[in-house]
Write an enzyme that holds these catalytic residues in place. Structure first.
Site, PDB file in Angstrom:
ATOM      1  N   LYS A   1       0.863  -1.182   0.000  1.00 21.35           N
ATOM      2  CA  LYS A   1       0.000   0.000   0.000  1.00 21.35           C
ATOM      3  C   LYS A   1       0.893   1.223   0.000  1.00 21.35           C
ATOM      4  CE  LYS A   1      -2.108  -1.170   3.890  1.00 21.35           C
ATOM      5  NZ  LYS A   1      -3.013  -1.076   5.047  1.00 21.35           N
TER       6      LYS A   1
ATOM      7  N   HIS B   1     -10.435 -11.704   3.801  1.00 22.29           N
ATOM      8  CA  HIS B   1     -10.393 -10.326   4.311  1.00 22.29           C
ATOM      9  C   HIS B   1     -11.810  -9.903   4.703  1.00 22.29           C
ATOM     10  CE1 HIS B   1      -9.890  -5.971   4.457  1.00 22.29           C
ATOM     11  NE2 HIS B   1      -8.582  -6.186   4.529  1.00 22.29           N
TER      12      HIS B   1
END
Length: 388
Positions: free
Chosen positions: A147, A263
């Site tokens: 990220k 997730h």
């Protein structure tokens, strides 16, 4: 009079149960329990049902009803195994379909018989299989995420290279990385796999890349197969977005044969209320196992989300408790974890845990590779006997 062609269904007599927490006084809660029996099965006025198997067995049955506290009761409701149709989608529908739309009802626990569980393969690898796959026998596993969104594929691959040089075992896409123009899926996977392989050659390590394949269903299998073809070592799926059964299909696909990491994106409202939804353990532990996850990612206590220590403990319990032949899976606490939180977290999880640290690796110091190496050394040198 309404069912002149009624033919008795053939039923085995086997049942499975669900524990619900019901809000209200005793009378109100019991009415909710009775309503569950109808709403989750026949969805039909009880007084109009024909006598026989539908009324006696298809309709849910209250097996126990107990006071929990001043305004909550626990009801165990059983259902005929045939109502589940031996499908994950229909099983979840019976567990909490229409009643999920009603207030004051919360699924606390699934009590699934072996007759139900034999229909599901569950995790392909599980804890022991994932340890063998990665060559890690005893210590906790280390996880991090690529990220922020907006970086190019080349920039993300450079991060992956540094993470692998520092000794991180699992390097995944952030769940927000999909197939955006600034980092197309296939390009990103190829570059990240190559970067991690390069690092492994230099260090002798076994780091693997876990791309996010959450996508429109028509594309998910293609992305999973492309990821495997390009050398990915696992797959990240958000079943709240893609569907629990879609994750199950990927997990069971013999041509894919990769570990699956679930997730919790889009699932938060299921667990955020103490009055409605599904308990943390049932959703992020039991249901994730049913749907084939080898590890379940969720926010750890003390991070930037609101999960309590007790809620995280309940997830950990449900990742490993007996569920027929379904393998235990790894709890994967995340969500604002810092390196300093590791010792306290180990008191909850022990060694069978995957620690997902993201921003904490960047905050520790200016050198990302050294930060990762510190994380690895911290885990390898912790004496669990001292913690406990």
């Amino acid at each position: 009079m309404f069912f002149s062609e009624y033919k008795e269904p053939k039923l085995s007599g086997e049942r499975f149960s669900v524990i619900y927490k019901l809000s209200g006084n005793e009378k109100e809660a019991y009415e909710k329990a009775k309503d569950l029996c109808l709403e989750q099965t026949v969805e039909f006025p009880g007084e109009l049902l024909p006598d026989g198997a539908i009324r006696d067995s298809i309709v849910g049955r209250i097996e126990s009803f107990k006071k929990h506290d001043s305004m909550h009761y626990m009801a165990t409701v059983s259902y005929a195994v045939e109502t589940s149709s031996n499908e994950l989608t229909q099983l979840l529908n019976v567990v909490f379909g229409n009643s999920s739309i009603k207030p004051g009802i919360r699924v606390e626990k699934l009590l699934l018989s072996d007759v139900i569980l034999k229909n599901f393969k569950g995790p392909r690898f599980g804890r022991d299989g994932l340890r063998e796959y990665l060559g890690i026998k005893n210590r906790p596993l280390l996880f991090t995420a690529l990220k922020p969104m907006g970086l190019s594929s080349e920039a993300l691959a450079d991060l992956a290279y540094k993470f692998a040089l520092g000794g991180i075992d699992l390097i995944k896409d952030d769940h927000g990385l999909s197939n955006q123009s600034f980092s197309p899926f296939e390009e990103r996977v190829e570059l990240c796999v190559n970067a991690i392989n390069k690092a492994n050659r230099e260090t002798g390590g076994k780091s693997v890349y876990v791309p996010n394949i959450t996508a429109p269903f028509s594309e998910m299998v293609d992305r999973a197969r492309k990821a495997k073809e390009l050398g990915a070592g696992g797959l990240l799926i958000s079943p709240g977005l893609a569907g629990f059964d879609a994750m199950r299909e990927i997990s069971e696909d013999e041509n894919i044969n990769l570990p699956v990491f679930s997730h919790p994106a889009f699932l938060g409202t299921f667990v955020m209320s103490n009055e409605t939804g599904i308990s943390h353990g049932a959703l992020l532990g039991q249901i994730m196992r049913l749907a084939g996850a080898d590890a379940t990612i969720y926010p750890n206590f003390g991070g930037r989300f609101s999960f309590s220590r007790e809620e995280c403990e309940s997830i950990a319990v449900c990742t490993s408790e007996k569920m027929g032949n379904l393998k235990p899976i790894f709890p994967c606490p995340a969500g604002g974890m810092s390196l300093g939180s590791i010792p306290e977290s180990l008191k909850v999880y022990g060694k069978d845990v995957i620690f997902l640290v993201g921003g904490g690796l960047f905050r520790h110091g200016p050198n990302l590779i050294e930060n990762c190496a510190y994380f690895r050394k911290l885990i390898e040198n912790i004496d669990l006997k001292e913690i406990f």
